[in-house]
Design a protein around this motif. Structure first.
Motif, PDB file in Angstrom:
ATOM      1  N   GLY A   1     -56.378  56.081 -51.386  1.00 51.13           N
ATOM      2  CA  GLY A   1     -55.084  56.736 -51.276  1.00 51.13           C
ATOM      3  C   GLY A   1     -54.955  57.529 -49.995  1.00 51.13           C
ATOM      4  O   GLY A   1     -55.262  57.022 -48.904  1.00 51.13           O
ATOM      5  N   SER A   2     -54.546  58.764 -50.093  1.00 47.45           N
ATOM      6  CA  SER A   2     -54.349  59.598 -48.911  1.00 47.45           C
ATOM      7  C   SER A   2     -55.669  59.952 -48.226  1.00 47.45           C
ATOM      8  O   SER A   2     -55.673  60.457 -47.104  1.00 47.45           O
ATOM      9  N   SER A   3     -56.790  59.676 -48.896  1.00 51.11           N
ATOM     10  CA  SER A   3     -58.101  59.965 -48.296  1.00 51.11           C
ATOM     11  C   SER A   3     -58.619  58.809 -47.442  1.00 51.11           C
ATOM     12  O   SER A   3     -59.677  58.923 -46.831  1.00 51.11           O
ATOM     13  N   GLY A   4     -57.897  57.683 -47.430  1.00 50.01           N
ATOM     14  CA  GLY A   4     -58.307  56.568 -46.590  1.00 50.01           C
ATOM     15  C   GLY A   4     -58.879  55.424 -47.401  1.00 50.01           C
ATOM     16  O   GLY A   4     -58.401  55.117 -48.504  1.00 50.01           O
ATOM     17  N   SER A   5     -59.922  54.814 -46.905  1.00 50.73           N
ATOM     18  CA  SER A   5     -60.537  53.668 -47.584  1.00 50.73           C
ATOM     19  C   SER A   5     -62.001  53.561 -47.192  1.00 50.73           C
ATOM     20  O   SER A   5     -62.419  54.039 -46.139  1.00 50.73           O
ATOM     21  N   ILE A   6     -62.770  52.902 -48.062  1.00 50.84           N
ATOM     22  CA  ILE A   6     -64.166  52.586 -47.799  1.00 50.84           C
ATOM     23  C   ILE A   6     -64.337  51.077 -47.967  1.00 50.84           C
ATOM     24  O   ILE A   6     -63.869  50.504 -48.959  1.00 50.84           O
ATOM     25  N   THR A   7     -65.012  50.448 -47.006  1.00 52.71           N
ATOM     26  CA  THR A   7     -65.233  49.003 -47.068  1.00 52.71           C
ATOM     27  C   THR A   7     -66.711  48.696 -46.910  1.00 52.71           C
ATOM     28  O   THR A   7     -67.263  48.812 -45.815  1.00 52.71           O
ATOM     29  N   PRO A   8     -67.386  48.319 -48.004  1.00 56.12           N
ATOM     30  CA  PRO A   8     -68.755  47.814 -47.865  1.00 56.12           C
ATOM     31  C   PRO A   8     -68.734  46.315 -47.547  1.00 56.12           C
ATOM     32  O   PRO A   8     -67.856  45.586 -48.014  1.00 56.12           O
ATOM     33  N   ARG A   9     -69.700  45.867 -46.755  1.00 53.51           N
ATOM     34  CA  ARG A   9     -69.801  44.449 -46.415  1.00 53.51           C
ATOM     35  C   ARG A   9     -71.265  44.039 -46.372  1.00 53.51           C
ATOM     36  O   ARG A   9     -72.123  44.794 -45.913  1.00 53.51           O
TER      37      ARG A   9
ATOM     38  N   THR B   1     -68.033  51.022 -43.983  1.00 56.90           N
ATOM     39  CA  THR B   1     -67.044  51.565 -43.056  1.00 56.90           C
ATOM     40  C   THR B   1     -66.046  52.449 -43.803  1.00 56.90           C
ATOM     41  O   THR B   1     -65.493  52.037 -44.839  1.00 56.90           O
ATOM     42  N   TYR B   2     -65.815  53.642 -43.292  1.00 57.43           N
ATOM     43  CA  TYR B   2     -64.754  54.522 -43.784  1.00 57.43           C
ATOM     44  C   TYR B   2     -63.634  54.566 -42.760  1.00 57.43           C
ATOM     45  O   TYR B   2     -63.881  54.714 -41.554  1.00 57.43           O
ATOM     46  N   ARG B   3     -62.390  54.427 -43.232  1.00 53.78           N
ATOM     47  CA  ARG B   3     -61.215  54.569 -42.384  1.00 53.78           C
ATOM     48  C   ARG B   3     -60.278  55.581 -43.004  1.00 53.78           C
ATOM     49  O   ARG B   3     -60.133  55.627 -44.232  1.00 53.78           O
ATOM     50  N   ASN B   4     -59.642  56.373 -42.152  1.00 54.97           N
ATOM     51  CA  ASN B   4     -58.686  57.343 -42.666  1.00 54.97           C
ATOM     52  C   ASN B   4     -57.401  56.625 -43.092  1.00 54.97           C
ATOM     53  O   ASN B   4     -57.244  55.400 -42.921  1.00 54.97           O
ATOM     54  N   GLU B   5     -56.455  57.380 -43.640  1.00 58.46           N
ATOM     55  CA  GLU B   5     -55.239  56.773 -44.185  1.00 58.46           C
ATOM     56  C   GLU B   5     -54.448  56.028 -43.117  1.00 58.46           C
ATOM     57  O   GLU B   5     -53.894  54.952 -43.372  1.00 58.46           O
ATOM     58  N   ASP B   6     -54.382  56.573 -41.904  1.00 63.57           N
ATOM     59  CA  ASP B   6     -53.644  55.918 -40.818  1.00 63.57           C
ATOM     60  C   ASP B   6     -54.437  54.797 -40.151  1.00 63.57           C
ATOM     61  O   ASP B   6     -53.906  54.118 -39.274  1.00 63.57           O
TER      62      ASP B   6
ATOM     63  N   ASP C   1     -56.677  54.915 -37.949  1.00 66.11           N
ATOM     64  CA  ASP C   1     -56.919  55.096 -36.518  1.00 66.11           C
ATOM     65  C   ASP C   1     -58.231  55.834 -36.248  1.00 66.11           C
ATOM     66  O   ASP C   1     -58.569  56.116 -35.106  1.00 66.11           O
ATOM     67  N   LEU C   2     -58.968  56.148 -37.313  1.00 60.85           N
ATOM     68  CA  LEU C   2     -60.268  56.799 -37.191  1.00 60.85           C
ATOM     69  C   LEU C   2     -61.216  56.151 -38.193  1.00 60.85           C
ATOM     70  O   LEU C   2     -60.872  55.994 -39.372  1.00 60.85           O
ATOM     71  N   SER C   3     -62.393  55.755 -37.733  1.00 62.18           N
ATOM     72  CA  SER C   3     -63.351  55.116 -38.635  1.00 62.18           C
ATOM     73  C   SER C   3     -64.761  55.587 -38.348  1.00 62.18           C
ATOM     74  O   SER C   3     -65.108  55.926 -37.213  1.00 62.18           O
ATOM     75  N   PHE C   4     -65.565  55.608 -39.407  1.00 58.31           N
ATOM     76  CA  PHE C   4     -66.993  55.885 -39.323  1.00 58.31           C
ATOM     77  C   PHE C   4     -67.721  54.706 -39.977  1.00 58.31           C
ATOM     78  O   PHE C   4     -67.278  54.207 -41.017  1.00 58.31           O
ATOM     79  N   ALA C   5     -68.808  54.259 -39.391  1.00 62.91           N
ATOM     80  CA  ALA C   5     -69.518  53.109 -39.939  1.00 62.91           C
ATOM     81  C   ALA C   5     -71.024  53.327 -39.891  1.00 62.91           C
ATOM     82  O   ALA C   5     -71.545  53.930 -38.948  1.00 62.91           O
TER      83      ALA C   5
END
Length: 787
Positions: free
Chosen positions: A688-696, A732-737, A739-743
């Motif tokens: 939601g407003s906290s962004g998303s997490i994507t495991p691969r 990978t974590y991405r914020n809601e927009d 435009d910022l990610s941490f992996a």
């Protein structure tokens, strides 16, 4: 032998079918600024569409699923998801493709083959078997070809001969990299990473509009990392050793001070800039320039065969890059450094002359220099000494013109011409005293190599019905190579000494070997769309790898008689491209059979060329290669993407010259590995407003690779490089927009020890061989910001 191959393929087919029952390949996101040609058979109704990447394999924009070619296309989003930042990594997921960094003896080069046809010798006298392209500009050598995927839009890998479809003949296939073009939108990105062995990577890019129709884009990368193979000083680690080798560093036995260096490190910087001008809707002009520099240790390699005392361990070597005094030379180090610097510039013009005619011009220039040393015996023993110093200068100019014409609603035509001119100077200081025991054979080479190629080509595409498309292509190529041999002593005089005189090297100085040839290639293809979900095609095509001259002669006759003609292939292929369940599942299949003739092979018996020792290359064999390839793409539910690919290859030499010797024999396989597959899965968890997490998670398997019989005297097991399977993971974590990610990523997750290639060319003289070692488990954390 044939029944054995069939048994392997039957088992592999069962394995592949089982894998595909569980796997499929991920969706490709089309760049927002990329125009698309809409297929009349697949109406754009706004529904979900995986695999909508647009490719230009046939010199015009087509959706991947509308292109009747066995082609793997990967966009920048998938490259990032797979933690892939160089071209070698992409090959792990492409069927029938081998791309690998070459060992230290070959400098900064990348070996490449597709469907078992390619080239692994860096010498510019020999042609690549796989065409490499950057923004449609042909890259003519293996040296410097391990490209960093900086600011890339997509990669296209075309499998099978591309004799009529690319700027230059490519017998095995073509690998094309397309960078992001400047556009009117102001944007930027910055990324920083840190990981195992002080791995540091920095990437950044900026796109901006200068005026309303003039845009610029600039991007850069720097990456560095310590090596993973210890180069240990033998005398230091083994005091009072039986060989009497004195230490050169340290004095405390096996302590850490005995480690002289770390092999397999990275130290690379690259910069790319582009300016694009669109004065009208019909004119698109662009200039691209790039620069790259690398200064690193030699490849990570260890002893495979040799004296037991010199077996240092799995990630350790005693190789010294040291040559003791002998003959005319004093003792010297050849250097374990590999230094590469190069730059290129290209001009691209796309001009729409009218509604039916499009003119494309691509003008390019590139030059580079590569310096490296070799320890060819890969031991610290002065009694086995073999090695040298290498310095390769290269420049290349090319010009391509293409005219695309829409003749009618049902006929399209492309005609064009290609010209290239390349110059190399290969300086080498060789110490080959191992050839004649007790006689130090030494020389300097400073050989100029000139090559040029001219071609005219055309492709006609006919659509007699809405469902049926017929394609015919024709290409004429004329090529020239000349190689001038310079053989001098270390003082650059003409007296080469007794050893070189015995071999005949002194008579090579000033000799020139010349090759001239021409060739016609063709392609006929038919594809039929049975429904919006199913496209089938059949193709018969030819291709060739250019002829050349023997680059490493020992006798004058080796040079004057050692030119060879092109090797050729006739390929028969059938394929199927499908979409199912509202195009959420995409399945691409291809089967092929290749008649492979006049294969260029090194000889071991030079009786017909004046005598041995022998390093002559000749058209010495024929063969057959056949196989099956599959790729799947799926997004069963939104956010869950799965990918998979498989290739099953069979092959054999149907004839072989006795002069080749025992290294390759009648019935031996040509194409390796026989089994190759990959699978990947990722799921985007919406917060939601906290962004998303994507495991691969990704896995890639390479079956055993045939290397020949050179080491049969030791064990039949050395005929093959062992199979291996690698697993990579990324979170990978991405914020809601977004435009910022941490992996966080981990490569070679289970720390598999494997050997991708080996060097055993001197085993008959030195009884030593060495092998590359794959990178052990590594981790990296990264942060990226888009502006």
């Amino acid at each position: 032998m044939i029944s054995c191959h069939k048994g392997i393929l039957n088992r592999a087919l069962l394995l592949g079918a089982s894998a595909f029952a569980l796997t499929a390949a991920p969706a490709f996101a089309q760049d927002a600024g990329q125009s698309s040609s809409t297929s009349t058979a697949q109406p754009d109704d706004g529904a979900y569409r995986p695999g909508e990447i647009v490719v230009t394999a046939q010199f015009r924009e087509q959706k991947l699923q509308d292109t009747p070619i066995a082609i793997t296309a990967v966009d920048s989003a998938l490259l990032e998801a797979r933690s892939q930042d160089d071209i070698q990594a992409v090959a792990q997921q492409a069927p029938s493709v081998t791309l690998r960094e070459q060992g230290g003896a070959y400098g900064a080069s990348m070996g490449a083959s597709i469907r078992g046809i390619g080239q692994f010798d860096f010498n510019p006298a020999y042609e690549p078997g796989v065409g490499m392209y950057i923004d449609d500009v042909y890259y003519p050598t293996l040296t410097g070809a391990n490209f960093d995927l900086l600011d890339l839009e997509r990669v296209e890998i075309l499998r099978g001969p591309q004799g009529t479809l690319t700027g230059r003949n490519s017998i095995g296939g073509a690998i094309k990299l397309f960078s992001k073009k400047p556009d009117a939108e102001n944007s930027a990105f910055a990324e920083a990473s840190y990981g195992t062995r002080d791995r540091l990577e920095l990437r950044a890019g900026l796109n901006f509009a200068i005026t309303s129709n003039l845009y610029a884009r600039i991007s850069g990368v720097h990456k560095e990392q310590d090596g993973y193979v210890d180069q240990v000083d033998y005398g230091c680690a083994n005091p009072n050793n039986p060989e009497g080798i004195a230490p050169t560093i340290g004095s405390d036995g096996t302590g850490s001070t005995c480690v002289k260096d770390k092999l397999g490190g990275q130290n690379y910087s690259g910069l790319r800039g582009a300016v694009r001008w669109e004065p009208t809707a019909d004119i698109d002009l662009m200039v691209i320039a790039d620069y790259q520099n690398s200064d690193r240790t030699s490849a990570g390699e260890v002893q495979l065969l040799g004296p037991a005392n010199f077996d240092c361990g799995r990630y350790c070597t005693y190789a010294s890059w040291f040559l003791p005094a002998g003959g005319e030379s004093g003792a010297y180090y050849t250097s374990n450094r590999n230094k590469f610097s190069g730059w290129g510039v290209s001009g691209h013009a796309d001009i729409r002359l009218n509604d039916s005619l499009q003119l494309t011009s691509i003008t390019a220039y590139r030059e580079y220099n590569n310096k490296w040393g070799t320890d060819d015996d890969f031991t610290p023993d002065p009694a086995i000494a073999a090695g040298g110093i290498n310095d390769l200068d290269f420049w290349f100019f090319s010009q391509e013109l293409r005219l695309n014409a829409s003749l009618t609603d049902w006929a399209d035509l492309t005609v064009g011409g290609f010209y290239s001119d390349q110059r190399s100077t290969y300086f080498t200081q060789q110490d080959i005293r191992y050839i004649i025991p007790g006689v130090p054979v030494q020389f300097i080479g400073n050989d100029p190599i000139n090559a040029d190629s001219k071609a005219a080509f055309g492709t006609l595409i006919l659509r007699p019905t809405d469902a049926l498309t017929l394609t015919g292509g024709l290409r004429y190529t004329k090529e020239h190579k000349d190689y001038t041999f310079v053989r001098r002593n270390f003082a650059y005089g003409k007296d080469l000494g007794v050893g070189a005189t015995i071999l005949g090297l002194d008579k090579l100085d000033g000799l020139q070997s010349v090759y001239n040839g021409d060739r016609v290639d063709w392609r006929i293809s038919a594809d039929y769309r049975f429904s919006p979900a199913v496209l089938a095609y059949v193709t018969v095509s030819t291709g060739f790898k250019g002829g050349g001259v023997t680059a490493r002669p020992f006798l004058p006759e080796h040079a004057t008689k050692g030119d060879f003609g092109p090797e050729t292939v006739t390929s028969y292929e059938a394929g199927l491209k499908t979409n199912f369940l509202d195009r959420r599942f995409q399945v691409n299949l291809a089967g092929f059979y290749n008649k492979y003739k006049d294969i260029q092979l090194p000889l071991s018996d030079c009786s017909a060329y004046g005598g041995n020792p022998c390093a002559v290359v000749a058209n010495a064999g024929d063969g057959e290669i056949w196989g099956f390839e599959g790729e799947l793409t799926a997004e069963p539910i939104d956010g869950w993407m799965i990918d998979g690919s498989v290739s099953l290859l069979g092959s054999k030499y149907t004839s072989i010259s006795p002069a080749v010797g025992n290294s390759v024999q009648f019935g031996d396989p040509i194409a390796s590995p026989e089994v190759q597959f990959s699978a990947g899965m990722q799921y985007k968890i919406d917060l939601g407003s906290s962004g998303s997490i994507t495991p691969r998670l990704d896995i890639a398997h390479r079956g055993r690779e045939f290397q020949g019989h050179a080491l049969d005297v030791v064990s039949d097991a050395y005929q093959y490089i062992k199979a291996y399977t690698l697993a990579n993971a990324r979170l990978t974590y991405r914020n809601e927009d977004e435009d910022l990610s941490f992996a966080l990523e981990v490569t070679n997750m289970f720390d598999k020890y494997y050997n991708p290639s080996r060097f055993d060319a001197l085993y008959g003289f030195t009884s030593t061989a060495y092998t590359m070692v794959g990178r052990p488990r590594e981790w990296r954390v990264s942060i990226r910001k888009d502006f």
